[in-house]
Design a protein around this motif. Sequence first.
Motif, short mmCIF file in Angstrom:
data_model
loop_
_atom_site.label_atom_id
_atom_site.label_comp_id
_atom_site.label_asym_id
_atom_site.label_seq_id
_atom_site.Cartn_x
_atom_site.Cartn_y
_atom_site.Cartn_z
N VAL A 1 0.81 -1.23 0.09
CA VAL A 1 0.19 -0.02 -0.03
C VAL A 1 1.04 1.26 -0.10
N LEU A 2 0.72 2.18 -0.90
CA LEU A 2 1.18 3.57 -1.06
C LEU A 2 0.31 4.46 -0.36
N THR B 1 -1.82 11.17 5.13
CA THR B 1 -2.47 9.79 5.68
C THR B 1 -1.21 9.29 6.56
N ALA B 2 -0.35 9.31 6.32
CA ALA B 2 1.08 8.84 7.13
C ALA B 2 0.92 9.70 8.31
N LYS B 3 0.61 11.01 8.44
CA LYS B 3 0.55 11.77 9.41
C LYS B 3 -0.48 11.47 10.59
N LYS B 4 -1.68 11.09 10.12
CA LYS B 4 -2.78 10.67 10.63
C LYS B 4 -2.56 9.28 11.42
N LEU B 5 -2.14 8.48 10.70
CA LEU B 5 -1.97 7.08 11.27
C LEU B 5 -0.57 6.98 12.16
N PHE B 6 0.48 7.40 11.80
CA PHE B 6 1.88 7.36 12.42
C PHE B 6 2.53 8.38 13.00
N GLY B 7 1.74 9.60 12.89
CA GLY B 7 2.48 10.75 13.86
C GLY B 7 3.56 11.13 12.90
N ASN B 8 4.72 11.26 13.69
CA ASN B 8 5.99 11.71 13.32
C ASN B 8 6.88 10.39 12.78
#
Length: 790
Positions: free
Chosen positions: A148-149, A154-161
């Motif tokens: 999955v790309l 989206t990365a910020k929402k799910l994984f933070g920093n």
Amino acid sequence: MVFLNLKIALRNLKKNKGFSLINIGGLAIGMASCLMLLLYVSYEWGYDKQFKAIDRIFISRLNININGKLATTIATPDKLAGTALQSLPGIEQVSRFSLSSDNNKLFSYGRESYKLSGSFVDPSFLQIFDHKFLYGNAATALNKPNSVLITAATAKKLFGNQNPLGQSIKYDNRKFLKVTAVIEDLPKNQSLQYDALLNWDFYTQEHPESRENGWGSITCMTFFKLKDKSQFAAVDAGLRRMIKAHDEHTQLEAFLFPFAKFHLYNEFTNGKPSGGRIDQVKLFSFLAFCVLLIASINYMNLSTARSEKRAREVGVRKALGSTRGSLIGQFIIESVLLSLIAVIIAFGLLELSLPYFNNLLNIAMEISYNAYPFWLTLITLVLLTGFLAGSYPAFYLSSFTPIKVLKGFTGIGKSSLPVRKILVVLQFSLSICMIICAIIIYSQIQYMRNKPLGFSQNNLVQMNLEGEWRKPEKLELFKAELKKTGVVSSLTEFAQSFAQNGEITGDFSWPGKAKNDKSVIDFRSIGYNFSATIDAEILKGRDFSPKFVADTASIIVNEALAETMGISNPVGKMVRWGDSPLTIVGLIKNFSNERVGTKALPTFFYYNVNRSNVLLMRINPEENLSAAVNTIKRISQQLNPSYPAEITFVSDDMKGHMKNEQLLSVLSNFFGGFAILISCLGLLGLALYMAEQRKKEISIRKVLGADLKSILILLNKDFIKLVLIANVIAFPVAFIFAGNWLKSYDYKIAIAAGPFILAAVMSLCIALLTISMQSFKIAKANAVDALKYE
């Protein structure tokens, strides 16, 4: 010489502060309006232009032959991509892009869960459309089914920093996907929008029935990247023959269309591009030119209104040896200087209003100060406006004969009066035309809002059926709990979001259908109590009900389908959908839920909860709306805790259908108002000019006993004639423009006299108010001041 002229220009600006303020203000408002419109045009024109190979990227569109007429869609058979790549040598890459109605799924990581738009593509999609990768690369991002790309947001929402690469995301609370790449957030002016991209092989795992799709199943978009754009004709010809070669009875023909035109040329008539958003872009470009032209005419009028004061200056300079060319240069430099000051003020106004417009239009326009096209446009605008606005005053004032102006101004400038009147008439004609069109656009929008849709959108909400709701017993329990609370008066399942387009079939037949009839019919899956939930009228027969176990082999048809079949009373008739015989049990009144302003399409409804993706709910009108929604969410969370309940109002989705009309209405009202304001300044300029010309005449009339009323009528009647002439010119032009715009609607207002009368009254009132301010000042002036030198 240039510096000397610049010095004189600055002195004139300082000496005539009031005149300079009015002139600069008019130009600034006109330029700010023009720049805002051009910024929007640039934003729309810039769609998808960020892709490097955009001139080699094409989308396959599909023509469907419906009884000799071609309907065009973006959906294509999923078999098209692979077959085209193997058989057409001009293709470098090809990729499918899913059009599934359930692309919005739950993505989870730890305690974070979000509904995101995840589209299924072939790995080659990343070779066709270039993205800026923050993690990973295009070669390996989607090389496995569970890859999955995701975007940076989206990365910020799910994984933070933290670095998301290699992390596992839970998809739909069922399967794990591995994050293989993160890309920069997509620009808002990109046609394809997604939060995540998934491998097409994963799509076939989720939808195993898709492996059996034939050439008649149109389920995805197909994108092509050609080896060279010169290969277009050969690939297009091969594509047009392809479906026919595999299905001789097909009604479908695929063809290539440049992706660079995908956003703007989105309307087709009988298989040919017939416009779309490009018409709006052209309209706003023309509107920008009109506003700038009105502002420039305003400058001309105000400049020549001061002809008496500048005439002696011209006479003295000519007597001292100045050439006409140097005088023209002087006035052009003054105009360019004013234009430069105006554009600086215009940019201040633009920066202040830009956030408002972005919020209003839900877009992300910005001024690119570091881009050379921006500065080139700006310099061109300053010079063009300066020359356009200053050309007539320069050539007119520089033509004065020294001996005449030095002996006295009597008679000088009379020849310019017809030209100035023509300019005022042109100004007001454009403004009145804009007012009439704005009124008609507003009336059409109100008509579409108020026209009965055939169903009631008030208190109608919907939510996706996912997670536990895919289990029939859990869904029935949820529905029972909702009814028990009393917050919901009726509910039913539906195929997809109620305001979205659905599926079509050409394999539908009825008694008496002609062999050469190639009608394409829409179909939707529904649950029980459909008509009661959406508040649509069953004209004959009945709705689906649990009392009738045979309803799995029954359908309900709308009026449009009954008309297509040529059957006035279809209830009880047997029809066939593919190989399945079906009985018509109900005739439902036409309703417009998927488009506004156009006729309902022939549609049948069948009972199949398993094929339905949305639950429609009619909230009890006696309940508080927000409290009822919270109750639905609470019960949903209790029974389906892994999926946050997202309740949407059907009325909000219906508003989205009129987004373009509302945009056009807002912009035409806004800039039409500015056009009128600037035109009034132009009229003020003509009033000032006439005051200079008739000052002694008015004074003599006052000495001979003329009263204030007769003088005001004398001064105003000539201007009213000009405004009336402007109305006569504007009326037919506005009628043609508005008529052409209304042609795209099946349901539309008649162009009545009301908008024209209202525009005429508005223009006359505004003109009278503007002129009377100056006329009253002249009429009240002391006659001795004008006659003491005689």
